[in-house]
Motif scaffolding. Structure first.
Motif, PDB file in Angstrom:
ATOM      1  N   LEU A 123      -5.635  16.402 -46.915  1.00 29.75           N
ATOM      2  CA  LEU A 123      -6.252  17.570 -47.539  1.00 29.75           C
ATOM      3  C   LEU A 123      -7.764  17.569 -47.332  1.00 29.75           C
ATOM      4  CD1 LEU A 123      -5.975  20.147 -49.154  1.00 29.75           C
ATOM      5  CD2 LEU A 123      -6.119  18.784 -51.258  1.00 29.75           C
ATOM      6  N   ILE A 124      -8.398  16.414 -47.405  1.00 24.02           N
ATOM      7  CA  ILE A 124      -9.838  16.344 -47.127  1.00 24.02           C
ATOM      8  C   ILE A 124     -10.118  16.874 -45.726  1.00 24.02           C
ATOM      9  CG2 ILE A 124     -11.761  14.770 -46.685  1.00 24.02           C
ATOM     10  CD1 ILE A 124     -10.698  13.032 -48.983  1.00 24.02           C
ATOM     11  N   GLU A 125      -9.301  16.465 -44.760  1.00 25.23           N
ATOM     12  CA  GLU A 125      -9.506  16.914 -43.383  1.00 25.23           C
ATOM     13  C   GLU A 125      -9.280  18.414 -43.245  1.00 25.23           C
ATOM     14  OE1 GLU A 125      -8.275  12.602 -41.405  1.00 25.23           O
ATOM     15  OE2 GLU A 125      -6.870  14.286 -41.315  1.00 25.23           O
ATOM     16  N   ALA A 126      -8.276  18.956 -43.943  1.00 25.93           N
ATOM     17  CA  ALA A 126      -8.033  20.404 -43.896  1.00 25.93           C
ATOM     18  C   ALA A 126      -9.196  21.167 -44.524  1.00 25.93           C
ATOM     19  CB  ALA A 126      -6.721  20.737 -44.603  1.00 25.93           C
ATOM     20  N   LEU A 139     -17.343  16.971 -50.096  1.00 26.04           N
ATOM     21  CA  LEU A 139     -18.020  18.187 -49.658  1.00 26.04           C
ATOM     22  C   LEU A 139     -19.096  18.683 -50.619  1.00 26.04           C
ATOM     23  CD1 LEU A 139     -15.073  20.270 -48.151  1.00 26.04           C
ATOM     24  CD2 LEU A 139     -16.786  18.897 -46.948  1.00 26.04           C
ATOM     25  N   GLY A 140     -19.076  18.219 -51.849  1.00 24.72           N
ATOM     26  CA  GLY A 140     -20.093  18.667 -52.810  1.00 24.72           C
ATOM     27  C   GLY A 140     -20.079  20.183 -52.966  1.00 24.72           C
ATOM     28  N   GLU A 141     -21.258  20.794 -52.876  1.00 27.78           N
ATOM     29  CA  GLU A 141     -21.365  22.242 -53.048  1.00 27.78           C
ATOM     30  C   GLU A 141     -20.681  23.014 -51.920  1.00 27.78           C
ATOM     31  OE1 GLU A 141     -25.470  23.202 -53.470  1.00 27.78           O
ATOM     32  OE2 GLU A 141     -25.651  22.293 -55.467  1.00 27.78           O
ATOM     33  N   ARG A 159     -19.241  11.531 -42.002  1.00 25.53           N
ATOM     34  CA  ARG A 159     -18.398  10.729 -42.873  1.00 25.53           C
ATOM     35  C   ARG A 159     -17.790   9.553 -42.124  1.00 25.53           C
ATOM     36  NH1 ARG A 159     -18.997  11.554 -48.092  1.00 25.53           N
ATOM     37  NH2 ARG A 159     -16.991  10.501 -48.316  1.00 25.53           N
ATOM     38  N   SER A 160     -17.616   8.442 -42.812  1.00 20.84           N
ATOM     39  CA  SER A 160     -16.927   7.301 -42.244  1.00 20.84           C
ATOM     40  C   SER A 160     -15.430   7.594 -42.194  1.00 20.84           C
ATOM     41  CB  SER A 160     -17.176   6.055 -43.087  1.00 20.84           C
ATOM     42  OG  SER A 160     -16.375   4.984 -42.650  1.00 20.84           O
ATOM     43  N   ARG A 161     -14.766   7.170 -41.123  1.00 21.72           N
ATOM     44  CA  ARG A 161     -13.341   7.444 -40.976  1.00 21.72           C
ATOM     45  C   ARG A 161     -12.483   6.576 -41.901  1.00 21.72           C
ATOM     46  NH1 ARG A 161     -11.122  10.400 -37.432  1.00 21.72           N
ATOM     47  NH2 ARG A 161     -12.436  11.624 -36.056  1.00 21.72           N
ATOM     48  N   ASN A 162     -12.926   5.393 -42.195  1.00 19.90           N
ATOM     49  CA  ASN A 162     -12.154   4.493 -43.059  1.00 19.90           C
ATOM     50  C   ASN A 162     -10.694   4.382 -42.612  1.00 19.90           C
ATOM     51  OD1 ASN A 162     -14.316   3.850 -44.831  1.00 19.90           O
ATOM     52  ND2 ASN A 162     -14.019   5.788 -45.918  1.00 19.90           N
ATOM     53  N   GLY A 163     -10.492   4.284 -41.317  1.00 27.77           N
ATOM     54  CA  GLY A 163      -9.146   4.106 -40.782  1.00 27.77           C
ATOM     55  C   GLY A 163      -8.416   5.379 -40.435  1.00 27.77           C
ATOM     56  N   MET A 217     -11.437  32.422 -22.515  1.00 23.61           N
ATOM     57  CA  MET A 217     -11.069  31.613 -23.670  1.00 23.61           C
ATOM     58  C   MET A 217     -12.040  30.435 -23.803  1.00 23.61           C
ATOM     59  SD  MET A 217      -8.728  30.991 -26.128  1.00 23.61           S
ATOM     60  CE  MET A 217      -7.226  31.825 -25.613  1.00 23.61           C
ATOM     61  N   PHE A 218     -12.628  30.310 -24.992  1.00 24.67           N
ATOM     62  CA  PHE A 218     -13.505  29.179 -25.286  1.00 24.67           C
ATOM     63  C   PHE A 218     -12.646  28.066 -25.883  1.00 24.67           C
ATOM     64  CE2 PHE A 218     -16.131  26.754 -28.260  1.00 24.67           C
ATOM     65  CZ  PHE A 218     -17.197  26.391 -27.448  1.00 24.67           C
ATOM     66  N   TYR A 219     -12.772  26.861 -25.356  1.00 26.45           N
ATOM     67  CA  TYR A 219     -11.950  25.736 -25.773  1.00 26.45           C
ATOM     68  C   TYR A 219     -12.857  24.551 -26.077  1.00 26.45           C
ATOM     69  CZ  TYR A 219      -8.487  21.934 -25.361  1.00 26.45           C
ATOM     70  OH  TYR A 219      -7.695  20.839 -25.584  1.00 26.45           O
ATOM     71  N   GLU A 220     -12.691  23.958 -27.254  1.00 25.77           N
ATOM     72  CA  GLU A 220     -13.523  22.816 -27.629  1.00 25.77           C
ATOM     73  C   GLU A 220     -12.804  21.974 -28.673  1.00 25.77           C
ATOM     74  OE1 GLU A 220     -18.042  21.822 -29.344  1.00 25.77           O
ATOM     75  OE2 GLU A 220     -17.217  23.843 -29.496  1.00 25.77           O
ATOM     76  N   LYS A 221     -12.942  20.656 -28.579  1.00 24.51           N
ATOM     77  CA  LYS A 221     -12.411  19.744 -29.591  1.00 24.51           C
ATOM     78  C   LYS A 221     -13.568  19.174 -30.397  1.00 24.51           C
ATOM     79  CE  LYS A 221      -9.128  15.964 -30.258  1.00 24.51           C
ATOM     80  NZ  LYS A 221      -8.126  15.077 -29.603  1.00 24.51           N
ATOM     81  N   ILE A 222     -13.427  19.230 -31.738  1.00 24.95           N
ATOM     82  CA  ILE A 222     -14.521  18.843 -32.635  1.00 24.95           C
ATOM     83  C   ILE A 222     -14.073  17.696 -33.529  1.00 24.95           C
ATOM     84  CG2 ILE A 222     -16.040  19.626 -34.503  1.00 24.95           C
ATOM     85  CD1 ILE A 222     -14.425  22.317 -32.515  1.00 24.95           C
ATOM     86  N   ASP A 223     -14.914  16.687 -33.662  1.00 21.99           N
ATOM     87  CA  ASP A 223     -14.680  15.564 -34.568  1.00 21.99           C
ATOM     88  C   ASP A 223     -15.270  15.927 -35.927  1.00 21.99           C
ATOM     89  OD1 ASP A 223     -14.689  13.226 -36.034  1.00 21.99           O
ATOM     90  OD2 ASP A 223     -15.668  12.005 -34.510  1.00 21.99           O
ATOM     91  N   LEU A 224     -14.411  16.204 -36.888  1.00 20.97           N
ATOM     92  CA  LEU A 224     -14.889  16.632 -38.203  1.00 20.97           C
ATOM     93  C   LEU A 224     -15.632  15.525 -38.942  1.00 20.97           C
ATOM     94  CD1 LEU A 224     -11.776  18.693 -39.331  1.00 20.97           C
ATOM     95  CD2 LEU A 224     -14.020  19.602 -38.711  1.00 20.97           C
ATOM     96  N   TYR A 225     -15.197  14.306 -38.788  1.00 21.13           N
ATOM     97  CA  TYR A 225     -15.899  13.206 -39.459  1.00 21.13           C
ATOM     98  C   TYR A 225     -17.314  13.061 -38.911  1.00 21.13           C
ATOM     99  CZ  TYR A 225     -11.631  11.695 -41.818  1.00 21.13           C
ATOM    100  OH  TYR A 225     -10.517  11.639 -42.624  1.00 21.13           O
ATOM    101  N   GLY A 226     -17.443  13.231 -37.601  1.00 18.01           N
ATOM    102  CA  GLY A 226     -18.775  13.182 -37.009  1.00 18.01           C
ATOM    103  C   GLY A 226     -19.634  14.333 -37.485  1.00 18.01           C
ATOM    104  N   TYR A 227     -19.056  15.534 -37.562  1.00 18.15           N
ATOM    105  CA  TYR A 227     -19.805  16.716 -37.987  1.00 18.15           C
ATOM    106  C   TYR A 227     -20.307  16.566 -39.417  1.00 18.15           C
ATOM    107  CZ  TYR A 227     -20.761  21.565 -39.334  1.00 18.15           C
ATOM    108  OH  TYR A 227     -21.348  22.715 -39.804  1.00 18.15           O
ATOM    109  N   PHE A 228     -19.455  16.028 -40.290  1.00 24.28           N
ATOM    110  CA  PHE A 228     -19.831  15.892 -41.705  1.00 24.28           C
ATOM    111  C   PHE A 228     -20.503  14.564 -42.009  1.00 24.28           C
ATOM    112  CE2 PHE A 228     -16.764  19.342 -41.999  1.00 24.28           C
ATOM    113  CZ  PHE A 228     -17.361  20.178 -42.924  1.00 24.28           C
TER     114      PHE A 228
END
Length: 280
Positions: free
Chosen positions: A86-89, A138-140, A14-18, A1-12
Motif C-alpha cells: 500500500l505504501i508503494e501504491a 508521505l507526511g503532508e 526512501r530506504s527500500r528495507n528489503g 508513446m512515451f515509455y519510462e520506468k521510475i524507481d519510487l523509493y529513489g524519487y521519494f
C-alpha cells in the motif's frame, strides 16, 4: 508513446528495507495535436501477492493508453505483508500527481485499476490511504495519494468469510487483528473513492461475494459505484480477449464479458475522466 520506468523509493528518498518492488512504468501517448490534459490510470496487476500477472499489467496499460489515458503499471513488492504494497501504491499515485505536467496529466483525474489481489490493493488505496503507516512516509503529501476513482476487477475485497486464503494470508501476515483492520469492505466511508466493480458469478478462485460485499458497503456509505456481475467466466480474465486468453470459451464470448472495459470507460467519463477531446 512515451515509455519510462521510475524507481519510487529513489524519487521519494526512501530506504527500500528489503522491498524488491516499488517501480512504475509509464505508457503515455504523445500526440502533439491534443490540447487538453489527459486522465491517468495506475494499473495494479494481480497474482495473490505472490507474483505479478503480466496479463494484467502491460496489456491493460496499452488498452488505456489507446483510449487517451496516461497509463502507469506498478510493480509492487510481493511476498510481503501490509503496509509495504500500500505504501508503494500511495507513492505511485502521489508521483503521478506531482509529475502531472511532465506527463500532460489532469491531476484531478487520477484513477487506479486493480485485478484480484491488485483489486485488494486498489480497494485499500480507495479506503485506507490515510493510515498512519502512509502518513509516516508521505507526511503532508498523503493527500495526493487518494485516487479519484478505482476499478476493482474480480477483487479480493474482503479478508473475512468468502475471501481468497492465499492473498489474505500474505497481506495480513497471518495476523487476525490485521485481517479485521484492513479488510476493504469494512473500511469504506463516505470519503472513499468512487468504484466500478466487476466480477463473474462462477469465479471459483475469488468468490463473487467479494464484489457484492464491497458494493454493499459503498451503497451503505453513499459512495458512488457501479457493479457489473457476468454470469460466466473464470478468474483472471484481464481484458477478456484472445490477446491475453488463448482459449476463451464460447460462453464467455457470447456473454461479452470483455464489455467490462468499455463500460468502465463510460463510467469513468461520467466522473470527469474524459480523455483529451479538444483538438487543434
Amino acid at each position: 508513446m512515451f515509455y519510462e520506468k521510475i524507481d519510487l523509493y529513489g524519487y521519494f528518498g526512501r530506504s527500500r528495507n528489503g522491498a524488491a518492488g516499488g517501480y512504475i512504468t509509464a505508457y503515455v501517448p504523445t500526440i502533439k495535436e491534443m490540447r487538453s490534459k489527459r486522465p491517468a490510470m495506475l494499473i495494479l496487476p494481480g497474482g495473490g501477492y505472490s507474483f505479478l500477472s503480466e496479463r494484467e499489467g502491460e496489456p491493460i496499460a496499452l488498452a488505456f493508453a489507446g483510449r487517451g489515458y496516461a497509463s502507469f503499471v506498478l510493480e509492487y513488492t510481493v511476498g510481503t505483508a501490509y503496509p509495504t504494497p500500500l505504501i508503494e501504491a500511495c507513492m505511485a499515485v502521489c508521483y503521478i500527481r506531482e509529475n502531472a505536467d511532465k506527463f500532460d496529466v489532469d491531476k484531478d483525474h487520477v484513477g487506479a485499476v486493480g485485478f484480484s489481489a491488485g483489486g485488494n490493493l486498489a480497494a485499500m488505496l480507495a479506503t485506507i490511504y490515510g493510515e498512519k503507516e502512509i502518513t509516516d512516509v508521505l507526511g503532508e503529501r498523503t493527500e495526493l495519494s487518494r485516487p479519484d476513482a478505482v476499478i476493482l476487477s474480480y477483487p479480493v475485497a474482503t479478508l473475512g468469510g468468502e475471501t481468497h486464503v492465499g492473498t489474505c494470508d500474505i497481506i495480513t501476515g497471518g495476523d487476525e487483528d490485521m485481517r479485521k483492520r484492513i479488510s476493504p469492505e469494512k473500511r469504506v466511508t463516505r470519503d472513499s473513492s468512487p468504484a466500478f466493480v466487476w466480477h463473474t458469478a462462477d469465479d471459483d478462485c475469488v468468490p463473487v461475494e467479494n464484489s457484492l460485499a464491497y458494493a454493499a458497503a459503498c451503497a451503505a456509505n453513499g459512495v458512488p459505484f457501479a457493479l457489473h456481475i457476468y454470469q460466466h467466466g473464470w478468474h483472471g480474465l484481464s481484458l477478456c480477449d484472445r490477446s491475453v486468453n488463448e482459449n476463451l470459451s464460447d460462453g464467455i464470448v457470447k456473454e461479452r464479458v470483455e464489455d467490462w472495459f468499455d463500460s468502465a470507460l463510460a463510467w469513468l467519463e461520467s466522473h470527469g475522466f474524459a480523455a483529451a477531446s479538444e483538438r487543434l
